[in-house]
Design an enzyme around this catalytic site. Sequence first.
Site: not given
Length: 338
Positions: A192-194
């Site tokens: 997950h890459c915010p």
Amino acid sequence: MLCGAARRRSARGAGCWPWGRESGGGAGHGGGGRPGAGGRRSMAGMRSRQRMFAAVMRLLLKCLRLGRRRRFKLVQQAEQLWHYGHLCLRSLLYNSFTNGDVVLDSLFEPVYWLVDHVTRWFGVVFVALVIGLTSSIVAIVYICLLPLILQTYTPAWICWHLAYGHWNLIMIVFHYYMAITTSPGHPPQEMHCPQASSHPPLQHLQQTYYQTPPPTFSFRQRAFHKSVVYLWVLCSSVALALGALTLWHAALITRGETSIERHINKKERQRLQKKGKIFRNPYSYGSWDNWKVFLGVDVPRHWLTRVLLPSPHLPHGTGLSWDLPPCVTKQRAPLLAI
């Protein structure tokens, strides 16, 4: 009571009792006549009022005692229910491996469900929003600005505006279409890459030096003015946001790393620096070669066919493995260098 005492003293001074009128009050009685019927009634009423007041006070005290007892019983029952519920909860959910992290993850489980099932529709909303805003800008340029350009600019500037504007429009539409239709791939692990993505309101100060009536504008003139203001605000805000994002990614491309790799490389560089070693990024081929790898320029003609013109070429590598690109002339140093 004070009034009755005053009446009795005044009656003694006059040589008679307070009830002298009803008992005769003559000298033959010697001033010692018995109370009459009215005096007896007043004394009886006073005694009845005292008894009633005492009964009310006793009843009030009983109510207070009863309320304290009931309140104490309610507190005891609530405490017993709390201990019983706590015991049931621990007997059903207790786990020796439970800690604060497990509790926090359990509390955030609804948020995770919301991210998995609801936020997938945000992409559709954002794509529709970008298409709508871009279409509105193009419509305003064609309807409002293009006739003004054709009337006021020289032929050379008209040709420049038409050529550059349509080239820019084609590149924006093509690359945005490729961005939303190209699959990012499916790596074996999830990652997950915010991403984090304000324009201060503009205040206009008008000063009037002469008391002249304001000019009247037609509906077309007001619509033209509002369209130009909307165009300027939207384009300037987007240019400001995308300009800052472009500078940030340009620095990352120059170093040959992604946003996540920047944090990883920073920590690794600090760790090796304490040991007297130098960290080198194995995916960085130098500033110029990094830009050529990013743009897909393997041969000189690719500057025209892949950079200046729309090109659906794929990047080098599979996303999990990266071979040496053809544009790189030399192999970089190993990962660790002493």
